[in-house]
Design a protein around this motif. Structure first.
Motif, short mmCIF file in Angstrom:
data_model
loop_
_atom_site.label_atom_id
_atom_site.label_comp_id
_atom_site.label_asym_id
_atom_site.label_seq_id
_atom_site.Cartn_x
_atom_site.Cartn_y
_atom_site.Cartn_z
N GLU A 80 1.25 -1.54 -0.05
CA GLU A 80 -0.20 0.25 0.07
C GLU A 80 0.78 1.53 0.02
N CYS B 238 -8.20 8.60 0.26
CA CYS B 238 -8.24 8.39 -1.22
C CYS B 238 -9.53 8.11 -1.44
N TYR B 239 -10.21 8.39 -2.07
CA TYR B 239 -11.56 8.07 -3.25
C TYR B 239 -11.54 7.55 -4.17
N VAL B 240 -12.60 6.74 -4.20
CA VAL B 240 -13.36 6.11 -5.74
C VAL B 240 -14.20 6.20 -5.91
N PHE C 271 -10.34 8.32 -9.32
CA PHE C 271 -9.38 8.27 -8.42
C PHE C 271 -9.23 9.91 -8.02
N SER D 229 -8.93 14.21 -10.94
CA SER D 229 -9.02 12.44 -10.67
C SER D 229 -8.47 11.95 -11.95
N THR E 252 -6.38 5.48 -11.78
CA THR E 252 -6.08 4.12 -10.88
C THR E 252 -5.48 4.60 -9.71
N ARG E 253 -5.32 4.21 -8.62
CA ARG E 253 -5.31 4.91 -7.41
C ARG E 253 -4.07 5.16 -7.30
N GLU E 254 -3.22 4.58 -7.60
CA GLU E 254 -1.59 4.59 -7.45
C GLU E 254 -1.39 6.42 -8.37
N ILE F 35 -2.57 8.75 -6.27
CA ILE F 35 -1.72 9.34 -4.11
C ILE F 35 -0.44 9.21 -4.60
#
Length: 69
Positions: A3, A18-20, A32, A45, A48-50, A53
């Motif tokens: 993570e 972190c929102y999705v 994300f 936005s 990908t989450r990565e 972040i």
């Protein structure tokens, strides 16, 4: 895969999350973004989450991980 930890907000030092988003259309990807829980500053936005972040965690004056040619 480990993570990626969110850094505190660069403006107020608050906690970030972190929102999705849910998919509006089946063919659209999830989106994300990162938002500060204290001052509500938010990133763009990303798909990908990565990436969301990594963009949040980047600070002025830091070197990019990828060298540009």
């Amino acid at each position: 895969m480990s993570e990626i930890e969110l850094k505190p907000c660069p403006f107020c030092g608050g906690e970030a999350f972190c929102y999705v988003s849910g998919r509006i259309e089946p063919e659209m990807p999830d989106m994300f973004w990162v938002r500060c829980k204290k001052c509500d500053v938010v990133t763009k936005s990303y798909t990908t989450r990565e990436k969301a972040i990594k963009k949040w965690n980047r600070r002025a004056g830091e070197q990019d991980e990828v060298k540009r040619k």
